[in-house]
Design a protein around this motif. Structure first.
Motif, PDB file in Angstrom:
ATOM      1  N   THR A  80       0.850  -1.177   0.000  1.00 31.90           N
ATOM      2  CA  THR A  80       0.000   0.000   0.000  1.00 31.90           C
ATOM      3  C   THR A  80       0.886   1.228   0.000  1.00 31.90           C
ATOM      4  O   THR A  80       1.856   1.296   0.746  1.00 31.90           O
ATOM      5  N   THR A  86       0.960   5.091   0.931  1.00 28.28           N
ATOM      6  CA  THR A  86       0.198   5.958   1.814  1.00 28.28           C
ATOM      7  C   THR A  86       0.701   7.396   1.743  1.00 28.28           C
ATOM      8  O   THR A  86       1.837   7.656   1.377  1.00 28.28           O
ATOM      9  N   LYS A 143       0.213  10.695   4.427  1.00 28.77           N
ATOM     10  CA  LYS A 143      -0.301  11.114   5.735  1.00 28.77           C
ATOM     11  C   LYS A 143      -1.030   9.968   6.424  1.00 28.77           C
ATOM     12  O   LYS A 143      -2.062  10.143   7.064  1.00 28.77           O
ATOM     13  N   GLY A 144      -0.499   8.740   6.255  1.00 29.33           N
ATOM     14  CA  GLY A 144      -1.030   7.577   6.939  1.00 29.33           C
ATOM     15  C   GLY A 144      -2.236   6.919   6.291  1.00 29.33           C
ATOM     16  O   GLY A 144      -2.696   5.888   6.747  1.00 29.33           O
ATOM     17  N   LYS A 145      -2.759   7.496   5.222  1.00 28.50           N
ATOM     18  CA  LYS A 145      -3.942   6.948   4.562  1.00 28.50           C
ATOM     19  C   LYS A 145      -3.554   6.408   3.188  1.00 28.50           C
ATOM     20  O   LYS A 145      -2.736   6.990   2.485  1.00 28.50           O
ATOM     21  N   GLU A 162      -7.077  -4.105   1.840  1.00 29.92           N
ATOM     22  CA  GLU A 162      -6.467  -3.284   0.785  1.00 29.92           C
ATOM     23  C   GLU A 162      -6.052  -4.139  -0.409  1.00 29.92           C
ATOM     24  O   GLU A 162      -6.213  -3.733  -1.556  1.00 29.92           O
TER      25      GLU A 162
END
Length: 101
Positions: free
Chosen positions: A57, A59, A61-63, A83
């Motif tokens: 994944t 990301t 800012k952590g998303k 995911e």
């Protein structure tokens, strides 16, 4: 898998604790310590391909980012099962081309 960039990315994220991430530059520096900046676009492109395969994944800012619409500073981490399933569901179906018709 014979792509050394993909192998390096997957090896790096496999050694992380769940939820932890790395910068793409860390992989580039491992592959080409002296000229890692030249390697960075290749690392980012390989990471994007791996994300589309559900293997990691990306990301920001952590998303998790949308693989079709993101830019800026990103990080790489292991994909959660959810995911990975989402990434695989977004892939176009494989069409079996039969030349016998």
């Amino acid at each position: 898998m014979s792509d050394p960039i993909e192998t390096a990315i997957l090896n790096k994220i496999a050694s992380l604790e769940p939820g932890k991430s790395i910068e793409p530059a860390e992989v580039a520096k491992t592959l080409q310590p002296e000229q890692w900046q030249r390697m960075l676009p290749k690392v980012r492109a390989a990471a994007l391909g791996l994300m589309r395969e559900g293997k990691l994944t990306i990301t920001k800012k952590g998303k998790a980012v949308d693989p079709d619409d993101f830019k800026g500073v990103t990080r790489l981490r292991q994909a959660t099962p959810e995911e990975a399933a989402l990434a695989l569901s977004r892939r176009p179906p494989v069409v079996d081309q039969d030349d016998d018709d």
